[in-house]
Scaffold this active site. Structure first.
Site, PDB file in Angstrom:
ATOM      1  N   HIS A 121       0.859  -1.194   0.000  1.00 23.66           N
ATOM      2  CA  HIS A 121       0.000   0.000   0.000  1.00 23.66           C
ATOM      3  C   HIS A 121       0.892   1.240   0.000  1.00 23.66           C
ATOM      4  O   HIS A 121       1.374   1.683   1.034  1.00 23.66           O
ATOM      5  CB  HIS A 121      -0.907  -0.017   1.223  1.00 23.66           C
ATOM      6  CG  HIS A 121      -2.068   0.937   1.123  1.00 23.66           C
ATOM      7  ND1 HIS A 121      -2.109   1.994   0.241  1.00 23.66           N
ATOM      8  CD2 HIS A 121      -3.247   1.002   1.819  1.00 23.66           C
ATOM      9  CE1 HIS A 121      -3.248   2.663   0.387  1.00 23.66           C
ATOM     10  NE2 HIS A 121      -3.947   2.072   1.336  1.00 23.66           N
ATOM     11  N   HIS A 129      -2.604   7.016  -1.048  1.00 20.46           N
ATOM     12  CA  HIS A 129      -3.611   7.660  -0.198  1.00 20.46           C
ATOM     13  C   HIS A 129      -3.076   8.364   1.040  1.00 20.46           C
ATOM     14  O   HIS A 129      -3.808   8.620   1.986  1.00 20.46           O
ATOM     15  CB  HIS A 129      -4.673   6.640   0.225  1.00 20.46           C
ATOM     16  CG  HIS A 129      -5.323   5.955  -0.926  1.00 20.46           C
ATOM     17  ND1 HIS A 129      -6.069   4.806  -0.796  1.00 20.46           N
ATOM     18  CD2 HIS A 129      -5.319   6.240  -2.254  1.00 20.46           C
ATOM     19  CE1 HIS A 129      -6.501   4.403  -1.976  1.00 20.46           C
ATOM     20  NE2 HIS A 129      -6.057   5.274  -2.879  1.00 20.46           N
ATOM     21  N   TYR A 143      -0.671   7.285   3.182  1.00 18.92           N
ATOM     22  CA  TYR A 143      -0.155   6.447   4.267  1.00 18.92           C
ATOM     23  C   TYR A 143       1.368   6.382   4.169  1.00 18.92           C
ATOM     24  O   TYR A 143       1.974   7.073   3.366  1.00 18.92           O
ATOM     25  CB  TYR A 143      -0.838   5.084   4.229  1.00 18.92           C
ATOM     26  CG  TYR A 143      -2.330   5.205   4.470  1.00 18.92           C
ATOM     27  CD1 TYR A 143      -2.815   5.680   5.688  1.00 18.92           C
ATOM     28  CD2 TYR A 143      -3.255   4.907   3.476  1.00 18.92           C
ATOM     29  CE1 TYR A 143      -4.173   5.828   5.914  1.00 18.92           C
ATOM     30  CE2 TYR A 143      -4.622   5.052   3.693  1.00 18.92           C
ATOM     31  CZ  TYR A 143      -5.074   5.520   4.914  1.00 18.92           C
ATOM     32  OH  TYR A 143      -6.423   5.683   5.139  1.00 18.92           O
TER      33      TYR A 143
END
Length: 372
Positions: A176, A179, A181
């Site tokens: 990930h 976004h 993070y």
């Protein structure tokens, strides 16, 4: 759906997709969506059934909700699944078996929230938020800047998780990096103010992400693919840009591809919007063109409203996917990830592939309150 559009959908989306040792029976993926139905971080039978229903409904590749790697500051909820520890791994083993029995492939999304962690939150209440520079996404002081030991520990946590995923029988992993993070916090100039080797220009800002990719690549076999989710936008910074031009995007992607990314998952809020001027290509299209790697597109597929509205209680109606098919037929990207439409209707894939779109259940915000 007309007979012609049904044929187009079948032709474009029914083709298998293969990368390294992973084969998806079609071009439809389930997008990763945080659901918070894993008490104490352990996915139970209800989670296994939830994913298995989508595989039974025709989804080729399941990308799980974000899962926390083994670092004290990685998470910010006690109901989001962990990707470490015997109990969590036992739960994930059940999920993998359930999805495979229905003919689907499955990869976990590995996640560290970084400085967006809420202080005092579970799963490790005393853990301090960490990030590249000790500032929030809005630029206010928060947490602390990561030391070299912090960086090394997080890199190792991702690599350990990737190795565990292969042991558990997953078909690959997704990192990930989107976004706002942790990985994305290093990529974005708005949150990365470091003056060492991990900050400064766009290439230096990719170093942390590239080291995670390389460590994961070294921890798994050659047959095990690495996916990387990326985005321009951040939570609460929807107009943010990692790259303002194709040239900047090239500088960002090259170190990641060289480190071992096999597939880029380009997250946008609306898949049909062009990413740069003077071209209709969306972000996934540009990433594929520049990197030469396969890409996944995502963003309001099959629905008339974006996912932010869902958190404000807004529902969305079913829409056609003509534009998506146009782009698939041009090989702009390789797969499409479907989110809320699959929460609403576990059989979205099968109905779309068979031309039964009039039977698709529309999305209602109340559906977020349970696993269906």
């Amino acid at each position: 759906m007309t007979d012609e559009n049904a044929r187009r959908a079948a032709d474009a989306l029914s083709r298998p997709f293969a990368v390294r040792g992973l084969t998806s029976r079609n071009r439809i993926a389930m997008a990763p969506m945080t659901r918070q139905f894993s008490p104490d971080g352990v996915p139970g039978q209800d989670v296994a059934d939830y994913y298995a229903r989508r595989a039974a409904g025709g989804v080729g590749l399941i990308i799980t909700e974000g899962t926390y790697v083994d670092h004290a500051s990685a998470g910010t909820s006690g109901r989001i699944p962990l990707f470490h520890g015997e109990d969590a791994f036992a739960g994930w083993s059940g999920v993998v078996d359930s999805v495979h029995r229905e003919g689907g492939a499955i990869i976990p999304q590995l996640w560290h929230v970084g400085v967006t962690r809420a202080e005092g939150a579970p799963p490790v209440a005393e853990a301090e938020p960490v990030g590249p520079s000790g500032v929030s996404l809005s630029g206010e002081p928060k947490g602390r800047a990561m030391t070299q030991k912090d960086l090394d520990d997080v890199i190792a946590a991702f690599a350990d998780a990737a190795a565990a995923a292969e042991r558990l029988g997953f078909d690959g992993v997704e990192l990930h990096g989107a976004h706002g993070y942790l990985i994305d916090q290093f990529l974005w100039e708005g949150s990365n103010r470091r003056t060492d080797a991990y900050g400064g220009g766009i290439v230096a800002r990719t170093r942390f992400a590239a080291e995670i990719v390389a460590a994961c690549r070294a921890a798994v076999s050659d047959s095990f693919p690495l996916f990387f989710r990326m985005s321009q936008w951040k939570m609460d910074a929807y107009e943010a840009k990692l790259a303002r031009t194709p040239e900047e995007l090239d500088a960002l992607l090259t170190p990641l591809a060289e480190a071992g990314v096999d597939v880029f998952h380009a997250s946008t809020r609306r898949y049909w919007l062009p990413e740069f001027d003077d071209s209709d290509l969306n972000l996934a299209g540009w990433v594929k063109k520049i990197s030469g790697r396969p890409t996944i597109t995502v963003g309001s597929v099959g629905l008339d409203g974006d996912f932010f509205g869902a958190f404000q209680g807004n529902s969305s109606s079913v829409t056609g996917i003509g534009q998506l098919l146009d782009r698939m037929e041009r090989d702009e990207f390789d797969m499409v990830a479907v989110g809320r439409a699959l929460i609403a209707d576990p059989e979205w894939a099968a109905k779309t592939l068979r031309g039964r779109t009039e039977d698709i259940t529309p999305f209602g915000a109340e559906m977020l309150k349970s696993l269906r």
